[in-house]
Every structure is written in C-alpha cells, then in structure tokens.
Motif scaffolding. Structure first.
Motif, PDB file in Angstrom:
ATOM      1  N   GLN A 576     -12.058   5.184   4.974  1.00 48.67           N
ATOM      2  CA  GLN A 576     -12.653   3.860   4.874  1.00 48.67           C
ATOM      3  C   GLN A 576     -11.976   3.042   3.785  1.00 48.67           C
ATOM      4  N   VAL A 577     -11.640   3.662   2.659  1.00 44.39           N
ATOM      5  CA  VAL A 577     -10.968   2.968   1.558  1.00 44.39           C
ATOM      6  C   VAL A 577      -9.610   2.448   2.020  1.00 44.39           C
ATOM      7  N   MET A 578      -8.819   3.314   2.676  1.00 43.98           N
ATOM      8  CA  MET A 578      -7.479   2.906   3.091  1.00 43.98           C
ATOM      9  C   MET A 578      -7.556   1.835   4.182  1.00 43.98           C
ATOM     10  N   ILE A 579      -8.541   1.932   5.071  1.00 41.09           N
ATOM     11  CA  ILE A 579      -8.677   0.926   6.130  1.00 41.09           C
ATOM     12  C   ILE A 579      -9.014  -0.430   5.526  1.00 41.09           C
ATOM     13  N   ASN A 580      -9.932  -0.456   4.562  1.00 39.70           N
ATOM     14  CA  ASN A 580     -10.311  -1.732   3.923  1.00 39.70           C
ATOM     15  C   ASN A 580      -9.124  -2.357   3.200  1.00 39.70           C
ATOM     16  N   LEU A 581      -8.340  -1.537   2.492  1.00 39.32           N
ATOM     17  CA  LEU A 581      -7.174  -2.075   1.794  1.00 39.32           C
ATOM     18  C   LEU A 581      -6.139  -2.594   2.801  1.00 39.32           C
ATOM     19  N   ALA A 582      -5.972  -1.893   3.929  1.00 38.70           N
ATOM     20  CA  ALA A 582      -5.000  -2.329   4.936  1.00 38.70           C
ATOM     21  C   ALA A 582      -5.447  -3.642   5.572  1.00 38.70           C
ATOM     22  N   ILE A 583      -6.745  -3.776   5.853  1.00 39.46           N
ATOM     23  CA  ILE A 583      -7.250  -5.019   6.443  1.00 39.46           C
ATOM     24  C   ILE A 583      -7.054  -6.180   5.484  1.00 39.46           C
ATOM     25  N   ASN A 584      -7.338  -5.981   4.200  1.00 38.12           N
ATOM     26  CA  ASN A 584      -7.131  -7.040   3.202  1.00 38.12           C
ATOM     27  C   ASN A 584      -5.660  -7.430   3.123  1.00 38.12           C
ATOM     28  N   ALA A 585      -4.769  -6.427   3.165  1.00 44.46           N
ATOM     29  CA  ALA A 585      -3.333  -6.718   3.117  1.00 44.46           C
ATOM     30  C   ALA A 585      -2.909  -7.510   4.349  1.00 44.46           C
ATOM     31  N   LYS A 586      -3.431  -7.136   5.525  1.00 46.79           N
ATOM     32  CA  LYS A 586      -3.103  -7.855   6.753  1.00 46.79           C
ATOM     33  C   LYS A 586      -3.531  -9.317   6.650  1.00 46.79           C
ATOM     34  N   ASP A 587      -4.753  -9.566   6.155  1.00 49.78           N
ATOM     35  CA  ASP A 587      -5.224 -10.944   6.013  1.00 49.78           C
ATOM     36  C   ASP A 587      -4.393 -11.710   4.990  1.00 49.78           C
ATOM     37  N   ALA A 588      -3.975 -11.045   3.896  1.00 46.90           N
ATOM     38  CA  ALA A 588      -3.187 -11.722   2.865  1.00 46.90           C
ATOM     39  C   ALA A 588      -1.805 -12.103   3.376  1.00 46.90           C
ATOM     40  N   MET A 589      -1.237 -11.288   4.300  1.00 47.11           N
ATOM     41  CA  MET A 589       0.102 -11.566   4.825  1.00 47.11           C
ATOM     42  C   MET A 589       0.054 -12.414   6.083  1.00 47.11           C
ATOM     43  N   ASN A 590      -1.147 -12.793   6.497  1.00 42.24           N
ATOM     44  CA  ASN A 590      -1.326 -13.649   7.678  1.00 42.24           C
ATOM     45  C   ASN A 590      -0.686 -13.017   8.923  1.00 42.24           C
ATOM     46  N   GLY A 591      -0.811 -11.687   8.989  1.00 39.18           N
ATOM     47  CA  GLY A 591      -0.348 -10.969  10.187  1.00 39.18           C
ATOM     48  C   GLY A 591       1.123 -10.686  10.232  1.00 39.18           C
ATOM     49  N   LYS A 592       1.914 -10.985   9.172  1.00 40.85           N
ATOM     50  CA  LYS A 592       3.350 -10.763   9.202  1.00 40.85           C
ATOM     51  C   LYS A 592       3.851 -10.429   7.808  1.00 40.85           C
ATOM     52  N   GLY A 593       4.559  -9.288   7.673  1.00 41.71           N
ATOM     53  CA  GLY A 593       5.059  -8.896   6.366  1.00 41.71           C
ATOM     54  C   GLY A 593       5.302  -7.401   6.315  1.00 41.71           C
ATOM     55  N   VAL A 594       5.291  -6.840   5.102  1.00 35.60           N
ATOM     56  CA  VAL A 594       5.558  -5.419   4.880  1.00 35.60           C
ATOM     57  C   VAL A 594       4.423  -4.847   4.048  1.00 35.60           C
TER      58      VAL A 594
END
Length: 878
Positions: A576-594
């Motif tokens: 759950q921790v890793m999923i939440n961090l990944a979702i936040n990263a996805k939103d911060a990169m607007n769906g495109k990035g590394v």
C-alpha cells in the motif's frame, strides 16, 4: 565718618534741639527779668523778648519734626532686629525685655534669658562654666560670646539637644566721652541695657560632628590603605606616613616622622626629595626582609603657601616579563573564546564598520574573514535591521542598551535565518574613547526548520489522535450497520426483491470499513501482520503492478542494493505504501516521465530527530522513490503528510488526500521515518528508512520503547490503552458479493449444546450490543448483555456463572482491559473475547500479563461474531 552717622541720628538731633530750646527759654526769661530791672531800655528789651519768642517757636517746630523722625527711627531699629532664625532681645538693668523680635518672643516668652538657660541647660562641666562666664559678663556689663547645649523639652525622649551661640553686649544710651575707666561712677548711675543675640547652631554642630567622624574614618581608611602613603616638606622630611608603609618599612610611625624619605631608600638613581614636579618609577626600599623593589608615584603640591611632597608606594607589582606572559595568556584565552564561540561575533566601530569577526561569522556569511573586515554592517543586513543596530549606538538609557531581533543574511546564495543581539561596546580600559558595537549572530536556520518539523509532527500527532478516535467510533457504527444487514439478509433470501439492496448496503458498509482502516493507518493503530521480508523479493512481487499502475508513458526504473538484510513490515501495508507513492509520482509527472526506485543500506551513528520523535541509531534499509515531476513548493513541503491536504483541487479522481498520511502512519508504526527532498520543476524524492534485521532475529520491544508507546483515552478522557510498538498477528477477511464468508470451517464437534453456553456480552454502544446479543441468541446461546463494565461486575458479584465474556475495549468508566483482569481473578475459567476498533497488539500490550484471551476486530458481522465464538469454544474443547 562714624561721628557724621551719630550726628544724623534723629534721637541725637532731638537731644540737641531740646538743649537749644532750653537755652532759648533761659534767655527769654532773662529778657523778661531785665524788663523790670532796666525799664529805661524797655524798647530794646521788648524787641529781644519778641525775638527770643520767635526763636522758641521755631525750635519747637523743629523739635516736632525731629520727634517724628525719632519715632520712625525706633520702628526702623525694630525692623532691623527682625530675623527668622536668630533671636534678638534688649533687656534693661533689671533683666526685663524692652525690645525683642518674634523668634526671641517665641523662644524665651517673658522669662529672663539667664533663668531660661539655667532651667534648660544640659548638665555638663563645660556648659556650667560657659553659663557662669555669661552671667558674670551680664553683671559686669561686659561683651562676651558662649556656646551652650540645652534641652528645651526635658520631659520628651524624642527631642535631642540643641546648641545655642549666645552673645551679650551692653548698650549705653547716655554714654559720654569722660570717665571711661572701669571704676567710673558714671557706669553705676547711668542707664544701661543688655543686647542679647541667640543663634541656634544645632545643624552646624551636627555637621561638625559628622565632619569629625568622616575625618576620623578617612584617616583610618588612609592609614590602612593597601598602598603606602607619605607626606614630606620641601626638604624631604616626613610629616605623615600611614601604617601600611610603616609596616612595610618595619619602622614605627612616630619614629619615622621627622626623618627624610631618602633614609629608607636602599637604591635610587636620584634623591626623591630633590625631585622637582613629580616622580614615578621603581625604588628599592630598606624593609624588614632586607630590600624590596616598589613602584613610587610622587608629586609636589602647594599647601598653605608651603611646598609639600606627597607620594604613593606600591609593591608586589608584576615586572615587564610577567606582564608580557599574562598578556599572552589573556590573548590566547580571548582568541580561544572568541573563535570557538558557538555563535558569530562581530565588533564594529562607531561608524558601524566591521573591525573584528570570529570564525563562525565567516561560516554564516559564507565569506572569508578578510573580505568581511572593513565592510559596513549594511552589506549583510537589511534596512530595518540596520536601523535597529543604529539605535543601539544612540542609546541613552539602560533599557535601550541591547536589542534582539530575527532577520535573514543579505548577499549570500542560500537563505539563512539568523538571530541577532546587538549591544554597545564601551572602552573602559583603553586610552581611546572610541565606542562601537558587539553583534552576536546565531544561525537559526536548522533550528527554525526543526521547529517547523516538530510543529508538523505535533500536528500529525493531533491528526492521528483525531483519526483514531473517529475510526474507533466509526467502527462501532459500522458494526451495528453490518450486524443489522446480516439480520435482514437472514430474513430476505436470494430470491427476495430486497436482497440486492441489502447486499449493496453491506458492500458500502464494508467499503466504509476500509476508510476506517485508512484512518487507523494515519493514527498508527491499524491491525498489522508484520513479517520479516526481503526488500528485493517484495519489489519483485509488486513491480509489475507498479508498471501497470503508472501507465505506459512513465518509465519505471528499479535498482536494488546488495546485502540489504530484512525489514519487518506487513506485506500488504508495504504494498500500500509503494502504491500510494507511485500514484503520487504519476500525478506529479502528469502521466509522463521517469520513476526511479532504488534500495540501499545505511547506518545511522547518531540519534535522528524526526519531528517530535527520536529515532535510535542502527542499520536501516532505505527505499528511495524519485520522480521527474513538477516538484513540491516550499510552502507545502511541511503539509504533505497532513490528512485531507491536496494540491489537486477540482480534479476528477484526485482522491481524498489520505494517501501520504497513510504512508506516514504505516512507516512510523514500523519504527521507520521518511525524508523528503523536492525542487520545483525538477522532481521529488521520498526516502523511506526502515530498520534492518537479520533473517533469524525476531525483534523484541525494549522497556524504553514500551515506555514511549502512545496512550489512548476512553470516552470519558481516562487513559485506557497504550499502543504496542511490536505488532502481532491479525486476521484476514474473505468477501463474496459483499458478504463475509470466512465462516469457521471446523469439523470438530462441540462438547456441549449452545444453549448450555452462557455468554456475558459487554458493550456500551446500544446498537452494537443489541444486534450482537440478538445474533448470538438466534444461534442458540444464552446471552446476558451489559451496558458497562460495572454492570457486568454486578452479575459476577451476584454469583452468576458465565462460560464466556465478550467485551469492548473502550468504554466509559472502567475499560475492557481492567474488566478482564478482575474477571480472571474471580472466574479464571471464563473464556474472554476482546473486541476493539483498534488493533490486536494494543490489547496484547494492555494485557501483557495475561495471554488467555481472544481478539476480534471491529467492525464485525454476525457471521464473524459467530465464527469467533465457535472457534474459541472449539479450541477450549481440545
């Protein structure tokens, strides 16, 4: 000149005019007598009579005018006698007052002055002698002055003695120029008066006594001063020497007086008595120990038109070598204190030019000391700060001497918050009178950041307390909702039209239970099933999930460290921790990035301050999650872990703002901590530090760790439970169509009928208690429900026997844990099931002394309740 004054006196003029009138009347009488003796000259005699009559009339008129002046002269004399403090009085030969000013009237009244003095004089030989002298002078009509002490109020103890200066002077109104000898009969027959002058000199006498005491005190002070003193005449003969110098020279004071100062000198380049002007230098004196060197300061003065020599002798003074050594030591001490001070120090002149700085200033200003020296303080401070510093230079009162303020450093690349204390610098020992400033500067950047972290941690703790309380009450409500749904589903089968509605209702209740678990995660009280897992294996299981979660346009890069060891976490919560961090990263990169995920090991050698908590040193596994997104603004970096805080406002699917708050709670519950680094426009890095373990080591909470566990309050505010740092095993639910089908599947048969099982059901929530009791009764159990722990004890105290007790942990008044302890003492064979919206480890910690109980988490369904009861009874039958 004095004769002219006497001639101008009105009384003297009146006296002369009366004599002239007497002569004129005598000649007039002779003229009338001649008129009868010499009638033949009657014409001439008549003319003479008329002339003498005219002369008498003119003299009479003159006498009247002079009389007016004589009366005014008496009034003038009376005015002259008036005085506010001095008593003036004129007595006749009988001692009676004929003229007195107001002070004399108030002081002596109508009494004789001699009688007044005899009655009020203080009894002493000196006073009696002076009074006798005064009496003799009055009797012999002689002029004299005496000083007497009297007490005009002898009956009062609050009035001190008064001192009077008394002067008597005889007055002769008819004094002539003949018979001036002492035995002249004129002094016996002529009319005489006594003129008294009485002056109160008490204050003068008191000042005289004080001066005498001060003089004696000064004499003693000089006599025993720590330095030697002497006074000589112009030839060098000693007129005064104090005791200190006499002891130093080993001579008697009286013996030394009259000798020259050179007689006590063993060596000197020139005679001290021959020195003109002044002399200062070292002199070798003859002392009791032989010879001793001393420093002499000697000056020549003029006193009473005579040349005098005064000198001061000081010994045991350090020489040049010793002074140099002392100076070097003081310099070393100053340099050590100055440059090793934990704060920056700046010394300036009166123009605010920097004259000296220590090493800390160079670090704070990020410049070499040489580049700072000579600069104006305005280079490093803003205008308001420079104004405050200037006010210190212009301060006039003690209240304005120092100023304290906070500001930031100017003209440096990185922002620094500093605390400044500016005080005036006065030169008390140096010859120059130049003043300046001393400025103390403390770099408060880390302190300010730490304060913000502590404040954020306290806020998170408050959020956690709130979330935990809300989740606990929410679980009670959901327990009642799910229980009543189960009762309705039992009455409405699959073919009933209401069945699907009831299923939807229960599904949403279970979803609400998931939200409650999120709140418990924030408060660090959610049920966990911690295990020792390998970080690399854990990522191998979820890496494909993370790839699908972030999308195809985000590249996921995972790099693993070596020899990481194990971490002790709940695998589900870790995911759950890793999923939440990944979702936040996805939103911060607007769906495109590394998205970069890396693991490494790190050892902390010092305790780490994480908010309000202190993390102990040790080995940690670090999981770094880095994105290439928009970054987090500085004003939001301290709020990202707050529940319901989100910068994605009005965005579809943006979530509730609980994701990072859950991450924070889960990591802290596993004894880890988080570091966040972000740069706007470049990305953000989350570093999760989790304690590292070996595979064969099971961690045990220390006494110190247990002492730091969080206290949970019941509804009345009483401390009921404490959270457990070392979580234990929990349970798993299986849901099909929204129904809990994890029913106990045991082929073991119970040894007794359910109707023979008597259960004590303790729950303060009416809805939960009602639905739970109804569900158990439908299964055939004999249930007694109680609203509180005190009510349950009443049944036990009355002798009722129960096979099982199901109790809530959190109740007003007596808690469930306290009830269990009492029940174990009274009925040890009773089976115990504890129910709570918090995790099982909390109950285990609270009842650490007893392992004979079972735990059931809220919210639970009637199936869960029946399952737990049957499981406990089956285990008991084994």
């Amino acid at each position: 000149m004095l004769g002219d004054i006497n001639n101008r006196r009105p009384d003297r003029q009146l006296e002369r005019n009366l004599i002239f009138l007497a002569y004129a009347i005598m000649f007039l009488s002779l003229s009338l007598l001649s008129f009868f003796i010499y009638p033949q000259y009657s014409f001439y005699i008549l003319v003479a009579v008329i002339l003498w009559n005219i002369v008498c009339i003119l003299i009479t008129i003159r006498i009247l005018k002079v009389s007016e002046h004589a009366i005014g002269f008496g009034a003038l004399a009376s005015e002259i006698l008036k005085d506010k403090t001095t008593c003036f009085r004129v007595d006749n030969a009988k001692g009676e007052a004929i003229l007195a000013n107001k002070p004399a009237v108030d002081f002596f009244q109508d009494s004789s002055i001699l009688s007044f003095l005899e009655n009020n004089i203080i009894d002493s030989a000196a006073n009696k002698l002076d009074l006798q002298k005064l009496t003799s002078a009055v009797n012999k009509l002689q002029e004299t002055t005496v000083v007497l002490s009297i007490n005009p109020k002898k009956n009062s103890v609050f009035v001190a003695a008064e001192w009077l200066r008394i002067t008597v002077k005889p007055i002769y109104l008819n004094k002539t120029d003949i018979f001036e000898d002492e035995y002249s009969l004129k002094k016996i027959h002529k009319e005489s008066y006594i003129f008294w002058t009485v002056e109160n000199i008490t204050s003068y006498k008191n000042m005289e006594e004080i001066f005498a005491e001060e003089k004696a005190s000064l004499h003693n002070f000089l006599d025993f001063l720590a330095v030697g003193l002497y006074t000589c005449d112009r030839t060098g003969k000693i007129e005064y020497i104090n005791n200190t110098l006499a002891d130093y020279l080993n001579v008697d004071k009286n013996t030394a007086i009259g000798k020259t100062i050179d007689e006590f000198v063993a060596y000197q380049s020139e005679n001290m008595s021959k020195t003109e002007g002044y002399y200062d230098g070292n002199v070798v004196f003859k002392t009791a120990d032989g010879t001793s060197e001393a420093f002499v300061k000697q000056v020549n003065i003029r006193e009473n038109n005579e040349l005098k020599i005064r000198g001061v002798v000081m010994w045991n003074l350090p020489n040049d070598k010793q002074l140099k050594e002392d100076l070097n030591q003081m310099t070393d001490r100053f340099d050590g204190v100055f440059n090793s001070a934990p704060v920056g120090i700046i010394l300036t002149d009166e123009h605010q030019k920097i004259s000296l700085v220590n090493n800390q200033i160079a670090e704070i200003f990020c410049k070499d000391k040489e580049k700072i020296l000579g600069s104006d303080v305005s280079v490093f401070f803003d205008a308001p700060s420079c104004g405050k510093i200037k006010n210190v230079l212009n301060s006039k009162t003690a209240a304005e001497m120092c100023t304290r303020f906070e500001t930031s450093v100017q003209n440096i690349e990185q922002d620094k918050n500093i605390q400044v204390v500016a005080c005036p610098l006065k030169h008390h020992f140096a010859d120059q009178n130049q003043d300046g400033l001393v400025i103390y500067i403390e770099d408060a950047t880390n302190k300010r950041n730490l304060e913000m972290q502590v404040a954020q941690a306290q806020k998170m703790q408050a959020f956690g307390q709130l979330a935990g309380g809300v989740a606990h009450d929410f679980n009670n409500l959901l327990t009642a909702v799910i229980g009543y749904c189960d009762l309705l589903i039992q009455r409405h089968g699959v073919g009933d039209p209401s069945f699907s509605d009831l299923v939807q209702l229960k599904q949403n209740a279970n979803r609400a239970a998931g939200v409650a678990r999120q709140l418990l995660a924030i408060s660090r009280k959610q049920p966990l099933n911690p295990k020792l897992i390998d970080v690399t294996e854990a990522f191998a299981e979820i890496d494909h999930l993370l790839v699908r979660l972030v999308g195809d346009q985000i590249k996921v890069q995972i790099s693993y460290g070596t020899d990481l060891g194990y971490i002790r976490v709940d695998p589900v919560q870790f995911s759950q921790v890793m999923i939440n961090l990944a979702i936040n990263a996805k939103d911060a990169m607007n769906g495109k990035g590394v998205l970069n995920i890396a693991t490494r090991s790190e050892r902390l050698n010092q305790p780490y301050q994480f908010g309000a908590d202190i993390v102990k040193p040790g080995d940690f596994v670090v999981i770094s999650v880095t994105d290439t997104g928009c970054g987090i603004p500085a004003e939001n970096i301290n709020r990202i872990f707050e529940p319901f805080f989100s910068t994605k406002k009005n965005v579809v699917g943006s979530g509730t703002g609980l994701g990072l708050a859950m991450v924070y709670g889960i990591v802290r519950q596993t004894e880890g901590f988080i570091k966040v680094a972000s740069e706007v426009g470049k990305g953000t890095t989350f570093e999760i530090y989790l304690p590292a373990y070996e595979n064969n080591i099971t961690p045990v909470a220390t006494v110190e760790e247990q002492a730091k566990d969080e206290v949970i309050l019941d509804k009345s505010g009483k401390a009921a439970l404490k959270t457990l740092s070392d979580p234990v095993a929990s349970y798993d639910d299986k849901m099909i169509l929204g129904l809990n089908v994890s029913v106990f599947d045991s082929k073991r048969a119970l040894s007794q009928n359910t109707q023979d099982v008597k259960i004590l059901f303790v729950e303060d929530e009416d809805a939960v208690r009602t639905v739970g009791a109804r569900g158990l009764r439908r299964k055939g159990f004999n249930v007694v429900d109680c609203i509180s722990a005190e009510n349950a004890l009443e049944h036990i105290e009355n002798g009722e026997h129960f096979d099982m007790m199901i109790t809530d942990m959190m109740m007003p008044g007596m808690s469930g844990a306290e009830l269990v302890e009492i029940v174990h003492q009274k009925q040890p064979e009773m089976l115990i099931i504890l129910a709570s919206g918090y995790s099982e480890e909390i109950a285990r910690k609270e009842l650490a002394g007893s392992k004979d109980f079972y735990f059931m988490s809220k919210p639970y369904s009637l199936g869960d309740l029946h399952k737990k009861v049957m499981e406990v009874l089956a285990n008991h039958d084994q």
